[in-house]
Write a protein that holds these residues in place. Structure first.
Motif, PDB file in Angstrom:
ATOM      1  N   VAL A  52       0.692  -1.241  -0.082  1.00 16.85           N
ATOM      2  CA  VAL A  52      -0.056  -0.036   0.124  1.00 16.85           C
ATOM      3  C   VAL A  52       0.652   1.150   0.075  1.00 16.85           C
ATOM      4  N   LEU A  53       1.896   1.255   0.833  1.00 19.01           N
ATOM      5  CA  LEU A  53       2.665   2.330   0.901  1.00 19.01           C
ATOM      6  C   LEU A  53       3.554   2.772  -0.455  1.00 19.01           C
ATOM      7  N   GLN A  54       4.172   1.711  -1.235  1.00 19.05           N
ATOM      8  CA  GLN A  54       4.525   1.597  -2.451  1.00 19.05           C
ATOM      9  C   GLN A  54       3.482   2.451  -3.613  1.00 19.05           C
ATOM     10  N   ALA A  55       2.219   1.810  -3.352  1.00 20.19           N
ATOM     11  CA  ALA A  55       1.335   2.087  -4.472  1.00 20.19           C
ATOM     12  C   ALA A  55       1.083   3.609  -4.108  1.00 20.19           C
ATOM     13  N   LEU A  56       0.961   4.137  -2.883  1.00 21.56           N
ATOM     14  CA  LEU A  56       0.637   5.695  -2.675  1.00 21.56           C
ATOM     15  C   LEU A  56       1.658   6.517  -3.088  1.00 21.56           C
ATOM     16  N   GLY A  57       3.062   5.896  -2.743  1.00 21.65           N
ATOM     17  CA  GLY A  57       4.342   6.656  -3.186  1.00 21.65           C
ATOM     18  C   GLY A  57       4.419   6.951  -4.493  1.00 21.65           C
ATOM     19  N   SER A  58       4.026   6.057  -5.411  1.00 16.78           N
ATOM     20  CA  SER A  58       4.032   6.192  -6.796  1.00 16.78           C
ATOM     21  C   SER A  58       2.821   6.828  -7.250  1.00 16.78           C
TER      22      SER A  58
END
Length: 184
Positions: A52-58
């Motif tokens: 989830v954090l990777q998706a939000l970061g990108s």
């Protein structure tokens, strides 16, 4: 019907020595180990949180003007961000992988290496929005893989017919002379 508790070596107590003396440490059912299940749950939640954090970061790709990006190059490093500027006339050069050019904003110029074909409307003096990152090789070169050509109100007034066709699903209007010649 016999209702007395079972006693003896065949009972749940094993050897019969402590039959009938159940304690809190020894409930009616065998004790299950919950450790592996808890560890598995923690791992699954950790992996899910990371995804989830990777998706939000990108999804939160930051937007910078050329002058801001050049000033913040050290802190930006090789992180992806969007860059806004205007294509400098006379700098567009086609390469085997795409196109090289320069963009400017507030008097600051920046070299861009773009991989892929630029959009059809890409040209000098056009404002563009690029997505990519600094190369990180000590130069101030921006490595782009997406070009979005920005349009102002002049584009709308200069291309009314083209926009009307696009709004109508791409159908090209047939003029009366053509339809009359084809109908006979």
């Amino acid at each position: 019907m016999e209702l007395t508790p079972r006693t003896g070596p065949d009972s749940e107590g094993g050897d019969g020595a402590d039959v009938g003396t159940r304690t809190a440490d020894r409930p009616g059912r065998p004790r299950r180990r919950r450790g592996p299940a808890i560890v598995l749950l923690v791992v699954v939640l950790g992996v899910g949180g990371y995804v989830v954090l990777q998706a939000l970061g990108s999804a939160a790709t930051f937007y910078r003007n050329v002058d801001e990006a050049v000033d913040q190059q050290q802190s930006l490093g090789t992180k992806r961000f969007r860059l806004q500027g205007t294509v400098v006339p006379g700098t567009i050069e086609r390469t085997g992988e795409g196109v090289d050019f320069e963009v400017t904003y507030n008097g600051v110029e920046l070299a861009v290496q773009h991989r892929g074909d630029p959009p059809e409307m890409f040209e000098a003096n056009e404002p563009v929005l690029l997505e990519g990152h600094f190369l990180g090789d000590g130069t101030t070169t921006y490595d782009s893989d997406l070009i979005i050509v920005k349009h102002d109100e002049n584009y709308v007034s200069d291309n009314e017919d083209r926009l009307k066709v696009a709004d109508e699903g791409g159908k090209v209007p047939v003029d009366d002379a053509t339809s009359e010649a084809g109908g006979s």
